[in-house]
Design a protein around this motif. Structure first.
Motif, PDB file in Angstrom:
ATOM      1  N   SER A  23      47.444  -0.581  14.743  1.00 49.39           N
ATOM      2  CA  SER A  23      46.135  -1.038  15.202  1.00 49.39           C
ATOM      3  C   SER A  23      45.639  -2.209  14.364  1.00 49.39           C
ATOM      4  N   TRP A  24      45.918  -2.195  13.062  1.00 47.07           N
ATOM      5  CA  TRP A  24      45.459  -3.288  12.194  1.00 47.07           C
ATOM      6  C   TRP A  24      46.176  -4.590  12.554  1.00 47.07           C
ATOM      7  N   ILE A  25      47.494  -4.531  12.689  1.00 50.73           N
ATOM      8  CA  ILE A  25      48.246  -5.743  13.012  1.00 50.73           C
ATOM      9  C   ILE A  25      47.843  -6.263  14.392  1.00 50.73           C
ATOM     10  N   ALA A  26      47.689  -5.355  15.360  1.00 50.53           N
ATOM     11  CA  ALA A  26      47.307  -5.775  16.707  1.00 50.53           C
ATOM     12  C   ALA A  26      45.959  -6.484  16.689  1.00 50.53           C
ATOM     13  N   GLU A  27      45.026  -5.955  15.919  1.00 45.86           N
ATOM     14  CA  GLU A  27      43.712  -6.595  15.828  1.00 45.86           C
ATOM     15  C   GLU A  27      43.811  -7.981  15.209  1.00 45.86           C
ATOM     16  N   GLN A  28      44.617  -8.099  14.143  1.00 46.92           N
ATOM     17  CA  GLN A  28      44.784  -9.402  13.495  1.00 46.92           C
ATOM     18  C   GLN A  28      45.396 -10.418  14.445  1.00 46.92           C
ATOM     19  N   LEU A  29      46.411 -10.017  15.172  1.00 51.30           N
ATOM     20  CA  LEU A  29      47.089 -10.935  16.085  1.00 51.30           C
ATOM     21  C   LEU A  29      46.186 -11.328  17.250  1.00 51.30           C
ATOM     22  N   THR A  30      45.496 -10.356  17.820  1.00 49.43           N
ATOM     23  CA  THR A  30      44.614 -10.639  18.945  1.00 49.43           C
ATOM     24  C   THR A  30      43.522 -11.617  18.551  1.00 49.43           C
ATOM     25  N   SER A  31      42.989 -11.467  17.343  1.00 47.44           N
ATOM     26  CA  SER A  31      41.936 -12.378  16.887  1.00 47.44           C
ATOM     27  C   SER A  31      42.442 -13.797  16.712  1.00 47.44           C
ATOM     28  N   ARG A  32      43.761 -13.950  16.613  1.00 44.66           N
ATOM     29  CA  ARG A  32      44.366 -15.280  16.486  1.00 44.66           C
ATOM     30  C   ARG A  32      44.841 -15.822  17.831  1.00 44.66           C
ATOM     31  N   GLY A  33      44.517 -15.133  18.897  1.00 43.11           N
ATOM     32  CA  GLY A  33      44.900 -15.595  20.219  1.00 43.11           C
ATOM     33  C   GLY A  33      46.316 -15.240  20.608  1.00 43.11           C
ATOM     34  N   VAL A  34      46.933 -14.291  19.906  1.00 44.72           N
ATOM     35  CA  VAL A  34      48.298 -13.866  20.200  1.00 44.72           C
ATOM     36  C   VAL A  34      48.247 -12.623  21.088  1.00 44.72           C
ATOM     37  N   ALA A  35      49.068 -12.589  22.114  1.00 45.68           N
ATOM     38  CA  ALA A  35      49.106 -11.452  23.033  1.00 45.68           C
ATOM     39  C   ALA A  35      50.090 -10.405  22.531  1.00 45.68           C
ATOM     40  N   VAL A  36      49.594  -9.221  22.231  1.00 44.36           N
ATOM     41  CA  VAL A  36      50.457  -8.103  21.841  1.00 44.36           C
ATOM     42  C   VAL A  36      50.865  -7.377  23.117  1.00 44.36           C
ATOM     43  N   GLU A  37      52.141  -7.459  23.463  1.00 46.33           N
ATOM     44  CA  GLU A  37      52.633  -6.937  24.736  1.00 46.33           C
ATOM     45  C   GLU A  37      53.222  -5.535  24.635  1.00 46.33           C
ATOM     46  N   ARG A  38      53.685  -5.143  23.451  1.00 50.63           N
ATOM     47  CA  ARG A  38      54.288  -3.825  23.283  1.00 50.63           C
ATOM     48  C   ARG A  38      53.969  -3.293  21.887  1.00 50.63           C
TER      49      ARG A  38
END
Length: 236
Positions: A23-38
């Motif tokens: 959840s932490w990594i997904a939040e960090q990536l999403t805030s940078r405009g990166v799509a977490v697909e899996r």
């Protein structure tokens, strides 16, 4: 940029440890405009790790793997990643020098689990622990200890970027089942992502890279749902 997350550990699958890393990594990536697909969790087995990493490496721009890195018997993530990219584990002089010169460890006290990486991998130094991470063929490997993983991620965070996301949230006391028609219509009318989250009230979240489009979608929806009752004040 589209990425996949792989968390490794029998303890995660057994429920002994809460998977806060994902959840932490997904939040960090999403805030940078990166799509977490899996987001996938696998056991401490080399073949399982290798199979998932190999599949996701072919499908996405990057794969982030956390857990199972270190000196103990069940730390087999690097073996799995090496197998996925078709290389062997090899001694890393850079990792050894960093651990001895900067970490203050004696070379004789270090195991292969802390000095061997997939051949050709770039080292990600561990500033708050022992076992290093690495990057090879767009596969990023971090330890599972949250403090170590977070520090390592911050050191490579600039390598993950996309269009800045914008969000707007509309809350309504209407039950989610009664909102289906308007949820469907707002999706048809507006080119934004729409998420619906039930609770005490229903939260509808609008997300997109066009700030005006997100605001328009939220305004359209807000005008067509029951508003939250305002909290009475002392003067009321």
């Amino acid at each position: 940029m589209q990425v996949a997350l792989v968390t490794v550990g029998d303890e995660l699958l057994a429920g002994d440890t809460v998977n806060t890393n994902a959840s932490w990594i997904a939040e960090q990536l999403t805030s940078r405009g990166v799509a977490v697909e899996r987001v996938t969790t696998v056991p401490d087995r080399v073949d399982d790790i290798a199979g998932v990493v190999r599949e996701y490496r072919d499908a996405y721009d990057a794969v982030l793997v956390t857990g199972g890195v270190g000196p103990t018997h069940d730390d087999v993530t690097l073996d799995g990643v090496a197998a996925a990219v078709g290389v062997d584990l090899a001694a890393s002089d850079e990792a050894l020098v960093y651990l001895t010169d900067h970490g203050g460890y004696a070379a004789d006290d270090l195991t292969e689990g802390t000095t061997h990486l997939p051949a050709g991998a770039r080292v990600i130094h561990n500033e708050v622990g022992v076992a290093p991470g690495c990057v090879i063929d767009a596969v990023y490997v971090f330890p599972g200890v949250p403090a170590e993983m977070r520090a390592m991620f911050e050191s490579v965070a600039d390598e993950f970027a996309g269009d800045e996301p914008h969000t707007a949230v509309v809350e309504t006391p209407e039950p989610e089942s009664r909102l289906l028609d308007r949820l469907a219509e707002v999706r048809e009318r507006h080119d934004v992502a729409v998420g619906s989250y039930p609770g005490e009230n229903v939260r509808v979240k609008f997300t997109g890279t066009d700030e005006a489009a997100v605001a328009d979608a939220a305004d359209w929806f807000r005008e067509r749902v029951e508003p939250l009752e305002s909290t009475p004040t002392a003067e009321d």
